[in-house]
Scaffold this active site. Sequence first.
Site, short mmCIF file in Angstrom:
data_model
loop_
_atom_site.label_atom_id
_atom_site.label_comp_id
_atom_site.label_asym_id
_atom_site.label_seq_id
_atom_site.Cartn_x
_atom_site.Cartn_y
_atom_site.Cartn_z
N ARG A 133 39.32 8.52 27.00
CA ARG A 133 38.26 7.51 26.91
C ARG A 133 38.29 6.66 28.16
NH1 ARG A 133 37.11 2.86 22.31
NH2 ARG A 133 39.22 2.20 22.82
N ASP A 165 33.31 -3.12 17.28
CA ASP A 165 32.42 -3.63 18.33
C ASP A 165 31.00 -3.83 17.80
OD1 ASP A 165 33.80 -3.52 21.22
OD2 ASP A 165 34.60 -1.92 20.00
N ASP A 218 19.36 29.64 -3.22
CA ASP A 218 18.27 30.04 -2.35
C ASP A 218 18.67 29.70 -0.92
OD1 ASP A 218 18.13 27.31 -2.45
OD2 ASP A 218 16.11 27.21 -3.28
#
Length: 363
Positions: A137, A228, A343
Amino acid sequence: MLYIQRMIKQTFHYNSCMCWCSKTVTATSHSKCFFSTKTTTKRNKSSSSSIVQNAISISTNKRPERPRRDLFSVPGADPKKIEKSKTLGADAIVLDLEDGVSVHKKDEARDLVTSVLMQQQEGTSASSFGQSEVCARINGLNDGDLAIQDLQSLLPCPMLQTIVIPKVESENDIKFVSEMIDSFCDDDNPRDIRILAAIESAMGLLNLREIASCSSDRLDGLIFASEDYCADLECIRTTDATELLFARSQIVTVAKAYDLQAIDMVHINFRDLDELAVECRQGREIGFTGKQAIHPNQIEIIQSSFSPAEKDVAFASQVVASYEKAISVDGKGACVVEGIVVDMPVYKWALKILKRAEAANMI
């Protein structure tokens, strides 16, 4: 540095409309392919096979998906915690150069993380982090030089697999980092470095569709940074997190619309594992594919919570086998499995369950 300055100027003058239009055309072409199939009283095997293949192409990524049930953050300035993270079996380890590092240790942390990412297992070319995805990061792009210095140091590292961009508020943030990555990769050095975008503000949430539809093929997922976000909105944090339900739901919805992973917020009370389990269940029910972790004790609970239940995997396997037989052999559009009508929507759900199970090494 002149090259980077030119890149910044170019990046922040992109025409965002072009990016959105290109994504729309792609999505529309898939829809036409799927919905243009005319219903007849009798389907032949080739048309039935085509329907199934369309469902598979819609339900799976074109490139291998990296499992990120847990995204474990480690302070980039702490060598002991970095070394310990290698032994935890996390799906993804994030070496943090942003909030996990104090201002006066930014350079030290960058040097340490760069050194770690240059390491390989002794005598091999394999990562010293084992099977864990190695992420970093960077500092926020609004921090200017810090983010650029992070990228210049990290991108040459052979062990780096993913960049986490904090405080993303615009598609330009993704484009800038993507072009920086491209500048370190070429035909002679192709690398699948991906991007995870952290949504941390009201503006980031408002621009979510623009961010997710960015033209960069490197964008792989959206992360919800709750603390944050709360600070930006002046939310009052509660135990059940109802104040965050809208933002969490929005992130999941947009992420799934653009075939991205959705990584849920950190559970900051890391000592309360029962509360963590509840929050994991809520996140999974909303549709998140994984969750951030900040303590080793959180990893096992998060991984378990974001792996498909064994009964769901068994049922999904039956669904896929029965539905494909019904379509291709029996010429039917649906079948019944354990009393449930199956389905196309149920079939697509089953494919996704099996995909998650495969990523978690359950099948």
